[in-house]
Motif scaffolding. Sequence first.
Motif, PDB file in Angstrom:
ATOM      1  N   ASP A 183     -42.387  20.895 -15.917  1.00  0.00           N
ATOM      2  CA  ASP A 183     -41.766  21.107 -17.233  1.00  0.00           C
ATOM      3  C   ASP A 183     -42.537  22.093 -18.099  1.00  0.00           C
ATOM      4  O   ASP A 183     -42.071  22.443 -19.183  1.00  0.00           O
ATOM      5  CB  ASP A 183     -41.640  19.767 -17.975  1.00  0.00           C
ATOM      6  N   GLU A 184     -43.704  22.526 -17.639  1.00  0.00           N
ATOM      7  CA  GLU A 184     -44.548  23.399 -18.452  1.00  0.00           C
ATOM      8  C   GLU A 184     -44.975  24.650 -17.683  1.00  0.00           C
ATOM      9  O   GLU A 184     -46.056  25.190 -17.914  1.00  0.00           O
ATOM     10  CB  GLU A 184     -45.790  22.629 -18.919  1.00  0.00           C
ATOM     11  N   PHE A 185     -44.093  25.095 -16.793  1.00  0.00           N
ATOM     12  CA  PHE A 185     -44.449  26.221 -15.925  1.00  0.00           C
ATOM     13  C   PHE A 185     -43.408  27.326 -16.018  1.00  0.00           C
ATOM     14  O   PHE A 185     -42.206  27.061 -15.985  1.00  0.00           O
ATOM     15  CB  PHE A 185     -44.552  25.738 -14.473  1.00  0.00           C
ATOM     16  N   GLU A 186     -43.894  28.554 -16.112  1.00  0.00           N
ATOM     17  CA  GLU A 186     -43.021  29.722 -16.135  1.00  0.00           C
ATOM     18  C   GLU A 186     -43.138  30.455 -14.795  1.00  0.00           C
ATOM     19  O   GLU A 186     -44.179  31.065 -14.503  1.00  0.00           O
ATOM     20  CB  GLU A 186     -43.407  30.661 -17.286  1.00  0.00           C
ATOM     21  N   VAL A 204     -36.340  19.472  -7.682  1.00  0.00           N
ATOM     22  CA  VAL A 204     -37.355  18.493  -7.267  1.00  0.00           C
ATOM     23  C   VAL A 204     -37.526  17.422  -8.332  1.00  0.00           C
ATOM     24  O   VAL A 204     -37.373  17.680  -9.532  1.00  0.00           O
ATOM     25  CB  VAL A 204     -38.709  19.170  -6.975  1.00  0.00           C
ATOM     26  N   GLN A 205     -37.846  16.225  -7.887  1.00  0.00           N
ATOM     27  CA  GLN A 205     -38.001  15.103  -8.815  1.00  0.00           C
ATOM     28  C   GLN A 205     -39.391  15.024  -9.410  1.00  0.00           C
ATOM     29  O   GLN A 205     -39.562  14.627 -10.563  1.00  0.00           O
ATOM     30  CB  GLN A 205     -37.657  13.798  -8.098  1.00  0.00           C
ATOM     31  N   ALA A 206     -40.393  15.388  -8.631  1.00  0.00           N
ATOM     32  CA  ALA A 206     -41.778  15.257  -9.089  1.00  0.00           C
ATOM     33  C   ALA A 206     -42.077  16.253 -10.200  1.00  0.00           C
ATOM     34  O   ALA A 206     -41.580  17.385 -10.194  1.00  0.00           O
ATOM     35  CB  ALA A 206     -42.730  15.474  -7.932  1.00  0.00           C
ATOM     36  N   LYS A 207     -42.897  15.843 -11.149  1.00  0.00           N
ATOM     37  CA  LYS A 207     -43.327  16.745 -12.219  1.00  0.00           C
ATOM     38  C   LYS A 207     -44.613  17.470 -11.859  1.00  0.00           C
ATOM     39  O   LYS A 207     -44.778  18.649 -12.161  1.00  0.00           O
ATOM     40  CB  LYS A 207     -43.506  15.969 -13.529  1.00  0.00           C
ATOM     41  N   GLU A 208     -45.536  16.752 -11.231  1.00  0.00           N
ATOM     42  CA  GLU A 208     -46.798  17.379 -10.826  1.00  0.00           C
ATOM     43  C   GLU A 208     -46.633  17.984  -9.439  1.00  0.00           C
ATOM     44  O   GLU A 208     -46.298  17.285  -8.480  1.00  0.00           O
ATOM     45  CB  GLU A 208     -47.926  16.353 -10.817  1.00  0.00           C
ATOM     46  N   LEU A 209     -46.892  19.285  -9.341  1.00  0.00           N
ATOM     47  CA  LEU A 209     -46.694  20.004  -8.090  1.00  0.00           C
ATOM     48  C   LEU A 209     -47.848  20.966  -7.859  1.00  0.00           C
ATOM     49  O   LEU A 209     -48.586  21.298  -8.794  1.00  0.00           O
ATOM     50  CB  LEU A 209     -45.389  20.814  -8.138  1.00  0.00           C
ATOM     51  N   ILE A 210     -47.995  21.387  -6.614  1.00  0.00           N
ATOM     52  CA  ILE A 210     -48.812  22.564  -6.340  1.00  0.00           C
ATOM     53  C   ILE A 210     -47.905  23.610  -5.701  1.00  0.00           C
ATOM     54  O   ILE A 210     -46.947  23.272  -4.999  1.00  0.00           O
ATOM     55  CB  ILE A 210     -50.029  22.275  -5.434  1.00  0.00           C
ATOM     56  N   ILE A 211     -48.206  24.877  -5.981  1.00  0.00           N
ATOM     57  CA  ILE A 211     -47.520  25.994  -5.345  1.00  0.00           C
ATOM     58  C   ILE A 211     -48.573  26.782  -4.584  1.00  0.00           C
ATOM     59  O   ILE A 211     -49.629  27.117  -5.138  1.00  0.00           O
ATOM     60  CB  ILE A 211     -46.821  26.897  -6.382  1.00  0.00           C
ATOM     61  N   GLN A 212     -48.295  27.042  -3.322  1.00  0.00           N
ATOM     62  CA  GLN A 212     -49.273  27.726  -2.481  1.00  0.00           C
ATOM     63  C   GLN A 212     -48.661  28.948  -1.802  1.00  0.00           C
ATOM     64  O   GLN A 212     -47.469  28.960  -1.479  1.00  0.00           O
ATOM     65  CB  GLN A 212     -49.801  26.790  -1.392  1.00  0.00           C
TER      66      GLN A 212
END
Length: 288
Positions: free
Chosen positions: A123-126, A165-173
């Motif tokens: 929710d806080e990512f551009e 996606v349902q999860a709020k905390e993610l990593i992008i690699q």
Amino acid sequence: MKKTGWLIYNKESSKINEGFITWFIEEATKLNIDLRLLLKEDLSYGVLNHRLFILHKGVTLEKPNFVISRNNDPLLSKQLEDLQIKVYNSAFTSDICNHKGKTHQFLANKDIPMLDTLFINRDEFEPNYLPFPYPVVVKDVTGRGGNEVFTASSVEELRTLLWKVQAKELIIQRMGDVPGRDVRVFVVGKTIIAAILRYSDNDFRANFSLGGKARLYELSSEQQALVHKIIDQFDDEFGFVGIDFLFAKDGSFIFNEIEDVAGSRTLYAHSNVNIVKLYLEYILKSLE
């Protein structure tokens, strides 16, 4: 003197892992350990009258010598440790290794090769400000078994994916050099027990549970050294874990993740290693 232990699973996982639980109980009996299965749903814990407590079906049980937690719950593990009960794996291991962002953050700056990784709150990512090129892999920080892992090849695909996606905390690699192939290294304490190559011809994920294939893998001296470097970062915190690696183009290892509640179906299927016996023997020795 007979040691006592609790083996903690949640109800759903206990049904899936019934054979593994039976294996634990049988090997424990041979080693003169009274190992009791407790379901997470039957436990209640917190603070009562200013003191920490844990109850099983509303009743206080005699404290065991140790707990094997096969449940991804660092808070429960910490509660047990604060009640002076030895927990395998430790609360620290559970906290770090059940959150992919925390794992990478903890192991960064320690000369351990890993993929470029971005820690985000959905929710806080551009998406326009991605610091490395596409394609990318998006993972739920708490996902297991290759679930909640997705790919995106453009900012438009990434933006759409983040809506789904349902999860709020993610990593992008950044996508790895060799998709669909990885190695899981099984570790008990500070000892490398075995390694399994997992591979898929149809999916960028190599997980056995998703239909991938597997075989025993012989680690090179350089790969063993990297595994031990990771083990050493955790001091004596590991009981039984799986450390997963991807491949670089030159065949060297790139750290991927650490599985706290490590599955061992591939090891059982492709070797004669009695991982449960080794784990319980390590626990007994560490309790001396």
